[in-house]
Design an enzyme around this catalytic site. Structure first.
Site, mmCIF file in Angstrom:
data_model
loop_
_atom_site.group_PDB
_atom_site.id
_atom_site.type_symbol
_atom_site.label_atom_id
_atom_site.label_comp_id
_atom_site.label_asym_id
_atom_site.label_seq_id
_atom_site.Cartn_x
_atom_site.Cartn_y
_atom_site.Cartn_z
ATOM 1 N N GLU A 90 0.894 -5.984 3.953
ATOM 2 C CA GLU A 90 -0.197 -5.630 4.102
ATOM 3 C C GLU A 90 -1.393 -5.886 3.708
ATOM 4 O O GLU A 90 -1.194 -5.969 2.347
ATOM 5 C CB GLU A 90 -0.156 -4.015 5.208
ATOM 6 C CG GLU A 90 0.477 -3.432 2.973
ATOM 7 C CD GLU A 90 0.172 -1.572 3.779
ATOM 8 O OE1 GLU A 90 -0.774 -1.506 3.706
ATOM 9 O OE2 GLU A 90 1.273 -1.310 3.677
ATOM 10 N N ARG A 106 -9.567 3.060 1.018
ATOM 11 C CA ARG A 106 -10.057 1.648 1.706
ATOM 12 C C ARG A 106 -9.908 1.407 3.259
ATOM 13 O O ARG A 106 -9.581 0.810 4.001
ATOM 14 C CB ARG A 106 -8.503 1.149 1.436
ATOM 15 C CG ARG A 106 -7.772 1.449 -0.155
ATOM 16 C CD ARG A 106 -5.897 1.024 -0.443
ATOM 17 N NE ARG A 106 -5.313 0.038 0.547
ATOM 18 C CZ ARG A 106 -4.149 0.239 0.849
ATOM 19 N NH1 ARG A 106 -3.634 0.860 1.058
ATOM 20 N NH2 ARG A 106 -3.977 -0.760 1.685
ATOM 21 N N ARG A 162 -6.623 -2.534 8.878
ATOM 22 C CA ARG A 162 -5.921 -3.557 7.820
ATOM 23 C C ARG A 162 -5.682 -4.759 8.390
ATOM 24 O O ARG A 162 -5.705 -4.843 10.038
ATOM 25 C CB ARG A 162 -4.793 -2.859 7.634
ATOM 26 C CG ARG A 162 -4.601 -1.507 6.593
ATOM 27 C CD ARG A 162 -4.624 -1.133 5.667
ATOM 28 N NE ARG A 162 -4.285 -0.130 4.744
ATOM 29 C CZ ARG A 162 -5.900 0.696 4.915
ATOM 30 N NH1 ARG A 162 -6.377 -0.126 4.858
ATOM 31 N NH2 ARG A 162 -5.537 1.671 3.868
ATOM 32 N N HIS A 194 -6.001 2.062 11.590
ATOM 33 C CA HIS A 194 -4.620 2.700 10.244
ATOM 34 C C HIS A 194 -3.037 2.283 11.285
ATOM 35 O O HIS A 194 -2.307 3.250 11.262
ATOM 36 C CB HIS A 194 -5.281 4.091 9.544
ATOM 37 C CG HIS A 194 -3.773 3.363 8.232
ATOM 38 N ND1 HIS A 194 -2.929 4.819 8.156
ATOM 39 C CD2 HIS A 194 -4.645 3.230 7.024
ATOM 40 C CE1 HIS A 194 -2.353 4.510 7.259
ATOM 41 N NE2 HIS A 194 -3.204 3.773 6.472
#
Length: 150
Positions: A107, A118, A122, A141
């Site tokens: 990831e 963050r 992703r 997420h």
């Protein structure tokens, strides 16, 4: 700790346990909280164990946010990555991606403008490091993925 303090702590755990039991029952029976779908309904809608991944959506790099395109370029170059957790193994515990042995997926963080952490975006890539031909984008997420296609 005093006996009263212990009783208070036990009462708090009991109340929280009762709430957790209610949420679990509400979810498993499909009773939604505040008119929404039940907790289990959402989990099963995401991915039922043993079924196919259900990734039907695809996205081209030109349709991705500019930060995701920059992250793809970093992955292809082998870094350096801006976050220490970039490149770690992605477990695919939710079984949202096609099944492979542990260690197949890695990831990477896609920076979110104005986020203090963050963020939720992703990119997860499968196969050897630096390969971007088997990557998936998630902007929530890991709740959903889109396969990145050229």
């Amino acid at each position: 700790m005093t006996r009263a303090g212990t009783r208070e702590r036990a009462g708090k755990w009991l109340r929280h346990g009762a709430l957790a039991a209610f949420v679990a029952v509400a979810g498993w029976t499909g009773i939604g909280l505040q008119g929404g779908p039940g907790v289990a309904s959402v989990a099963f809608a995401r991915q039922a164990p043993g079924s196919s991944t259900g990734i039907a959506a695809t996205v081209e790099p030109a349709q991705l946010p500019p930060e995701a395109v920059a992250t793809l370029k970093l992955i292809a170059a082998g870094g350096p990555y801006p976050y220490p957790k970039d490149g770690v193994v992605f477990g695919n515990f939710e079984r949202m991606l096609p099944a492979h042995r542990r260690g197949y997926y890695h990831e990477y963080t896609v920076p979110t403008p104005r986020a203090r952490n963050r963020g939720a975006r992703r990119i997860v890539c499968g196969g050897p490091m630096r390969r971007i031909d088997n990557c998936f984008y998630s902007d929530d997420h890991y709740n959903s993925f889109k396969r990145i296609v050229e």
